[in-house]
Motif scaffolding. Structure first.
Motif, short mmCIF file in Angstrom:
data_model
loop_
_atom_site.label_atom_id
_atom_site.label_comp_id
_atom_site.label_asym_id
_atom_site.label_seq_id
_atom_site.Cartn_x
_atom_site.Cartn_y
_atom_site.Cartn_z
N ASP A 3 8.79 84.00 80.27
CA ASP A 3 8.32 82.87 81.07
C ASP A 3 9.23 82.61 82.26
N ALA A 4 10.55 82.73 82.06
CA ALA A 4 11.50 82.41 83.12
C ALA A 4 11.84 83.61 84.00
N LEU A 5 11.40 84.79 83.62
CA LEU A 5 11.77 85.98 84.37
C LEU A 5 10.85 86.13 85.58
N PRO A 6 11.42 86.09 86.79
CA PRO A 6 10.60 86.26 87.99
C PRO A 6 9.91 87.63 87.99
N GLY A 94 16.05 92.61 92.91
CA GLY A 94 15.26 91.68 92.09
C GLY A 94 15.44 90.22 92.45
N ILE A 95 16.60 89.87 92.99
CA ILE A 95 16.90 88.46 93.31
C ILE A 95 16.52 88.12 94.74
N THR A 96 16.71 89.05 95.67
CA THR A 96 16.43 88.76 97.08
C THR A 96 14.96 88.38 97.25
N GLY A 97 14.73 87.24 97.89
CA GLY A 97 13.38 86.75 98.12
C GLY A 97 12.93 85.70 97.13
N LEU A 98 13.71 85.50 96.07
CA LEU A 98 13.37 84.47 95.08
C LEU A 98 13.84 83.10 95.57
#
Length: 150
Positions: A3-6, A94-98
């Motif tokens: 649920d919390a994983l982008p 994975g983090i860039t853009g979140l």
């Protein structure tokens, strides 16, 4: 956890888990070759980065959070440390853009969820966990809004 994983990190996780365990290290090596270059404003400015002490190799990260709370992660890792460099690349991509909230909600056990715990040493997984925790801490410190309550 899902649920919390982008979506960006869920796709990376699924890409690893769809492979036989014996092929996952090769995918990690491919990620190591795809570590995005740092922006010009960070080149030759090591003082702007934070060293990830949990990593045996010299890995440095810096997080940007813009006025809309969108996150960019930048990392440096030596080419001769492909495992560590691969982990840095996974997180940077994975983090860039979140959004800041999405990054802060990434489960701390994400590094254990990508199916590499039996093909790389626990120390390497610990290094990736250290990268993630430092990234989350930098996001919390740099977001333009009021400080997050945890």
């Amino acid at each position: 956890m899902t649920d919390a994983l982008p979506e960006s990190l869920a796709e990376i996780r699924d890409e690893f888990l769809e492979l036989p365990e014996s092929d996952r290290l090769q995918l990690l090596l491919e990620f190591s070759q795809e570590l995005p270059p740092v922006p010009p404003e960070y080149e030759n400015h090591p003082e702007l980065y934070e060293r990830v002490a949990e990593c045996q190799s010299p890995v440095f990260i810096v997080i940007d959070v813009d006025d809309h709370e969108l996150v960019s992660m930048h990392a440096t890792a030596p080419a001769e440390a492909p495992t560590t460099r691969g982990f840095a690349s996974i997180l940077a991509q994975g983090i860039t853009g979140l959004s800041a909230d999405e990054v802060l909600a990434i489960p701390a056990d994400f590094p254990q969820s990508i199916g590499l715990t039996r093909v790389v040493s626990p120390l390497r997984i610990s290094g990736m966990t250290g990268m993630l925790m430092r990234a989350k801490r930098q996001v919390a410190a740099k977001r333009p809004g009021p400080p997050a309550t945890a």
